[in-house]
Write a protein that holds these residues in place. Structure first.
Motif, PDB file in Angstrom:
ATOM      1  N   HIS A   1     -10.664  -9.457  -4.191  1.00 53.06           N
ATOM      2  CA  HIS A   1      -9.233  -9.351  -4.500  1.00 53.06           C
ATOM      3  C   HIS A   1      -8.845  -7.972  -5.036  1.00 53.06           C
ATOM      4  O   HIS A   1      -7.806  -7.429  -4.684  1.00 53.06           O
ATOM      5  N   GLU A   2      -9.688  -7.401  -5.886  1.00 54.05           N
ATOM      6  CA  GLU A   2      -9.365  -6.064  -6.406  1.00 54.05           C
ATOM      7  C   GLU A   2      -9.376  -5.019  -5.291  1.00 54.05           C
ATOM      8  O   GLU A   2      -8.495  -4.156  -5.230  1.00 54.05           O
ATOM      9  N   THR A   3     -10.365  -5.106  -4.409  1.00 49.37           N
ATOM     10  CA  THR A   3     -10.448  -4.094  -3.353  1.00 49.37           C
ATOM     11  C   THR A   3      -9.284  -4.211  -2.374  1.00 49.37           C
ATOM     12  O   THR A   3      -8.693  -3.201  -1.971  1.00 49.37           O
ATOM     13  N   MET A   4      -8.932  -5.441  -2.009  1.00 45.43           N
ATOM     14  CA  MET A   4      -7.831  -5.652  -1.054  1.00 45.43           C
ATOM     15  C   MET A   4      -6.487  -5.168  -1.613  1.00 45.43           C
ATOM     16  O   MET A   4      -5.579  -4.850  -0.849  1.00 45.43           O
ATOM     17  N   ALA A   5      -6.358  -5.149  -2.927  1.00 45.54           N
ATOM     18  CA  ALA A   5      -5.095  -4.702  -3.528  1.00 45.54           C
ATOM     19  C   ALA A   5      -5.140  -3.215  -3.881  1.00 45.54           C
ATOM     20  O   ALA A   5      -4.263  -2.444  -3.508  1.00 45.54           O
ATOM     21  N   HIS A   6      -6.181  -2.790  -4.610  1.00 53.80           N
ATOM     22  CA  HIS A   6      -6.176  -1.431  -5.152  1.00 53.80           C
ATOM     23  C   HIS A   6      -6.512  -0.371  -4.110  1.00 53.80           C
ATOM     24  O   HIS A   6      -6.065   0.763  -4.219  1.00 53.80           O
ATOM     25  N   TRP A   7      -7.323  -0.745  -3.100  1.00 49.37           N
ATOM     26  CA  TRP A   7      -7.646   0.275  -2.095  1.00 49.37           C
ATOM     27  C   TRP A   7      -6.382   0.780  -1.397  1.00 49.37           C
ATOM     28  O   TRP A   7      -6.103   1.981  -1.438  1.00 49.37           O
ATOM     29  N   PRO A   8      -5.557  -0.105  -0.814  1.00 44.07           N
ATOM     30  CA  PRO A   8      -4.341   0.427  -0.184  1.00 44.07           C
ATOM     31  C   PRO A   8      -3.365   1.032  -1.195  1.00 44.07           C
ATOM     32  O   PRO A   8      -2.700   2.023  -0.887  1.00 44.07           O
ATOM     33  N   MET A   9      -3.298   0.476  -2.401  1.00 44.64           N
ATOM     34  CA  MET A   9      -2.373   1.022  -3.405  1.00 44.64           C
ATOM     35  C   MET A   9      -2.717   2.480  -3.750  1.00 44.64           C
ATOM     36  O   MET A   9      -1.843   3.247  -4.137  1.00 44.64           O
ATOM     37  N   HIS A  10      -4.000   2.826  -3.621  1.00 44.83           N
ATOM     38  CA  HIS A  10      -4.395   4.204  -3.906  1.00 44.83           C
ATOM     39  C   HIS A  10      -4.562   5.026  -2.642  1.00 44.83           C
ATOM     40  O   HIS A  10      -5.222   6.066  -2.651  1.00 44.83           O
ATOM     41  N   SER A  11      -3.988   4.515  -1.541  1.00 44.32           N
ATOM     42  CA  SER A  11      -4.055   5.247  -0.279  1.00 44.32           C
ATOM     43  C   SER A  11      -2.654   5.560   0.242  1.00 44.32           C
ATOM     44  O   SER A  11      -2.499   6.087   1.336  1.00 44.32           O
ATOM     45  N   VAL A  12      -1.650   5.214  -0.538  1.00 39.38           N
ATOM     46  CA  VAL A  12      -0.258   5.483  -0.170  1.00 39.38           C
ATOM     47  C   VAL A  12       0.360   6.249  -1.341  1.00 39.38           C
ATOM     48  O   VAL A  12       0.071   5.953  -2.496  1.00 39.38           O
ATOM     49  N   ALA A  13       1.226   7.206  -1.020  1.00 35.80           N
ATOM     50  CA  ALA A  13       1.766   8.076  -2.074  1.00 35.80           C
ATOM     51  C   ALA A  13       2.653   7.324  -3.071  1.00 35.80           C
ATOM     52  O   ALA A  13       2.385   7.322  -4.271  1.00 35.80           O
ATOM     53  N   GLU A  14       3.703   6.659  -2.576  1.00 29.91           N
ATOM     54  CA  GLU A  14       4.654   6.004  -3.479  1.00 29.91           C
ATOM     55  C   GLU A  14       4.969   4.591  -3.001  1.00 29.91           C
ATOM     56  O   GLU A  14       6.091   4.304  -2.581  1.00 29.91           O
ATOM     57  N   PRO A  15       4.019   3.692  -3.049  1.00 32.39           N
ATOM     58  CA  PRO A  15       4.268   2.355  -2.498  1.00 32.39           C
ATOM     59  C   PRO A  15       5.317   1.578  -3.306  1.00 32.39           C
ATOM     60  O   PRO A  15       5.331   1.630  -4.531  1.00 32.39           O
ATOM     61  N   GLN A  16       6.184   0.867  -2.573  1.00 32.72           N
ATOM     62  CA  GLN A  16       7.213   0.059  -3.241  1.00 32.72           C
ATOM     63  C   GLN A  16       7.187  -1.396  -2.786  1.00 32.72           C
ATOM     64  O   GLN A  16       7.467  -2.295  -3.547  1.00 32.72           O
ATOM     65  N   ARG A  17       6.840  -1.590  -1.477  1.00 36.02           N
ATOM     66  CA  ARG A  17       6.908  -2.949  -0.929  1.00 36.02           C
ATOM     67  C   ARG A  17       5.604  -3.327  -0.233  1.00 36.02           C
ATOM     68  O   ARG A  17       5.068  -2.546   0.564  1.00 36.02           O
ATOM     69  N   VAL A  18       5.132  -4.521  -0.526  1.00 36.93           N
ATOM     70  CA  VAL A  18       3.870  -4.992   0.044  1.00 36.93           C
ATOM     71  C   VAL A  18       4.084  -6.351   0.709  1.00 36.93           C
ATOM     72  O   VAL A  18       4.787  -7.209   0.179  1.00 36.93           O
ATOM     73  N   LEU A  19       3.462  -6.514   1.874  1.00 39.29           N
ATOM     74  CA  LEU A  19       3.429  -7.819   2.541  1.00 39.29           C
ATOM     75  C   LEU A  19       1.992  -8.334   2.534  1.00 39.29           C
ATOM     76  O   LEU A  19       1.073  -7.623   2.951  1.00 39.29           O
ATOM     77  N   ILE A  20       1.803  -9.541   2.025  1.00 42.28           N
ATOM     78  CA  ILE A  20       0.492 -10.181   2.071  1.00 42.28           C
ATOM     79  C   ILE A  20       0.577 -11.342   3.054  1.00 42.28           C
ATOM     80  O   ILE A  20       1.377 -12.269   2.856  1.00 42.28           O
ATOM     81  N   VAL A  21      -0.229 -11.281   4.114  1.00 45.72           N
ATOM     82  CA  VAL A  21      -0.266 -12.370   5.085  1.00 45.72           C
ATOM     83  C   VAL A  21      -1.447 -13.266   4.727  1.00 45.72           C
ATOM     84  O   VAL A  21      -2.584 -12.785   4.639  1.00 45.72           O
ATOM     85  N   GLY A  22      -1.192 -14.548   4.509  1.00 47.60           N
ATOM     86  CA  GLY A  22      -2.209 -15.415   3.918  1.00 47.60           C
ATOM     87  C   GLY A  22      -2.123 -15.219   2.415  1.00 47.60           C
ATOM     88  O   GLY A  22      -1.034 -15.041   1.863  1.00 47.60           O
TER      89      GLY A  22
ATOM     90  N   MET B   1       5.385   0.239 -10.326  1.00 45.56           N
ATOM     91  CA  MET B   1       6.087   0.924  -9.228  1.00 45.56           C
ATOM     92  C   MET B   1       6.460  -0.023  -8.075  1.00 45.56           C
ATOM     93  O   MET B   1       7.355   0.287  -7.303  1.00 45.56           O
ATOM     94  N   LEU B   2       5.796  -1.163  -7.980  1.00 43.50           N
ATOM     95  CA  LEU B   2       6.103  -2.075  -6.874  1.00 43.50           C
ATOM     96  C   LEU B   2       7.380  -2.859  -7.150  1.00 43.50           C
ATOM     97  O   LEU B   2       7.606  -3.339  -8.257  1.00 43.50           O
ATOM     98  N   GLU B   3       8.199  -2.979  -6.089  1.00 45.19           N
ATOM     99  CA  GLU B   3       9.477  -3.682  -6.233  1.00 45.19           C
ATOM    100  C   GLU B   3       9.470  -5.046  -5.561  1.00 45.19           C
ATOM    101  O   GLU B   3      10.222  -5.939  -5.933  1.00 45.19           O
ATOM    102  N   GLU B   4       8.620  -5.184  -4.533  1.00 47.11           N
ATOM    103  CA  GLU B   4       8.677  -6.394  -3.707  1.00 47.11           C
ATOM    104  C   GLU B   4       7.265  -6.729  -3.217  1.00 47.11           C
ATOM    105  O   GLU B   4       6.586  -5.866  -2.644  1.00 47.11           O
TER     106      GLU B   4
END
Lengths: 294, 294
Positions: free
Chosen positions: B73-94, B109-112
């Motif tokens: 769970h940590e890798t699936m969330a933090h890896w992309p969060m630290h691979s995008v400059a200014e993330p605001q919106r995330v879609l989780i499928v499943g 910083m996340l809004e949605e």
């Protein structure tokens, strides 16, 4: 002794690892060498699994599986080799399959590789059916195979003789029991050169927390806190994924920085080992830090 | 629906994972929620094991176990969060259990955070018996829970809307089948912002080589070779230890360097994730390079 291991026609059968009462790995595979008790008291079996390749089992516990044995054997050999400045002599306690020795003979700088395993059946079965596990270690003249009790061997060994000691043992059962106490650990310390490095199996960091802690404490009590650490190897072959390896330096500083360039050309083929792996397995993610070092 | 999950007194019983015919993990544990078929066609069960904690099982396959779920769970969330400059919106499928969302709500910083899982039973069982899997994601107003078919949801979603898409799905079975084709993958690409990152489950790099290769090829065909890579997570909960996660950047360069400092204070508690883990899971040891990238 060889005829003990003769190939018997065998249908696929289920092997189940018996290390834990409430967690088991079930593998449907062919029994290449059906389980038998060696003259040295170990129950030995060799299986072949479609996806995982050959699997060596001692006393019901998997020792290696062909598919990912390199993770373990490469780390147990190359980690200490890159933690000592000018290693010349290595002692392997256990390691009868010669998997760790296979990696060590890749270094021309080594002069002496002593493999002390009480049970020659492990070597004989491996050499007969899965010779690439031993590779060039089977014939390299620097590899000395001692089929004797390691506790007795080390008591008679000269002090400050080995630059590296690898405790490549089974769990604390049967013939391996004497290799887990304070007395044996003190002898390991004694036979190491100053700056010499020991690595020893400690168990799964998830499933055998207490055993890992116990081994870490024992090693610390003899090597001192500053020179003792842990490697965590992720492997498929040991239930629990992250497998703890306690590492210690005699009168030196434990460090995860390789002592020299991990040459690719000289060591090929390697399946897992490189400079990043060397550093990674010595890292302490928060779980490891909290569980074992707080 | 809640009364479907009522606690039944249950003796210890053996659960056996059924993903492979010739490799099985047997766990003696208590059935907290005995296996039942949800109205959405999935077989769901929740067990409790003495060493591994709670274990969620869908269609016979382990989805997470409490002991080491944080690795995934940590890798699936933090890896992309630290691979995008200014993330605001995330879609989780499943991700109906909200384990990935739990990690994402740690970022102000996340809004949605849209979680689209066809089967609300996964969330309801998890929240009822193991609420810390969801943590603050259960009540955080930025987390929108859509109990709908993800294939339909994404078709109706606005283009270039999400900075991150996490495909936190089961294997290619039953209700998850539509999430594995080219059509769905193209929609994922479409809804991502420029520079946005997708991570998606691909399978064990030892036991499901073909599935991993197939997923990698599919993603490459849409994202292009240069922006596609793989993370290899060592975990205990998935048989095969190293679990492949395909990662891709839309119109950007795939990199394992975090886009910003992985702040410890803001993200606590973390069990596995730190800057070294971020880099390590993106590494390609020789076996991975040879098997998947040659």
């Amino acid at each position: 002794m060889m005829n003990t291991f003769r190939l018997r026609k065998s249908r696929k059968k289920k092997f189940r690892e018996s290390l834990y009462t409430d967690i088991s790995l079930g593998l449907t595979c062919e029994a290449i060498v059906p389980e038998f008790r060696t003259p040295f008291g170990q129950k030995l079996a060799l299986y072949r699994h479609d996806k995982l390749g050959h699997i060596l089992v001692l006393d019901g516990n998997i020792q290696w599986m062909e598919k990912d044995e390199a993770i373990y054997h490469e780390t147990m050999a190359h980690w200490p080799m890159h933690s000592v400045a000018e290693p010349q002599r290595v002692l392997i306690v256990g390691g009868g399959d010669l998997g760790v020795a296979r990696e060590l003979v890749k270094y021309p700088m080594l002069e002496e590789i002593d493999v002390v395993d009480i049970d020659p059946c492990v070597r004989e079965v491996t050499l007969m059916y899965v010779p690439h596990i031993a590779g060039h270690a089977a014939t390299d003249p620097r590899v000395n195979k001692y089929d004797v009790d390691a506790a007795r061997f080390i008591k008679e060994a000269v002090s400050s003789h080995y630059d590296i000691v690898v405790l490549d043992t089974t769990d604390e059962v049967n013939v391996a029991t004497p290799l887990f106490g304070e007395k044996f650990q003190s002898e390991v310390y004694r036979v190491l050169t100053k700056g010499g490095v020991m690595v020893r199996v400690a168990g799964s960091v998830f499933l055998q927390e207490d055993e890992v802690k116990k081994t870490l404490e024992l090693v610390r009590s003899i090597f001192s806190r500053i020179s003792t650490g842990m490697l965590t190897l992720p492997t498929m072959m040991y239930l629990g994924c992250f497998f703890g390896i306690v590492v210690a330096v005699k009168e030196g500083i434990w460090s995860s920085i390789p002592t020299r360039r991990i040459s690719v050309s000289g060591l090929l083929p390697l399946s897992w080992y490189d400079a990043r792996w060397h550093a990674f397995v010595a890292e302490r993610p928060p779980y490891i830090q909290k569980t074992f070092f707080s």
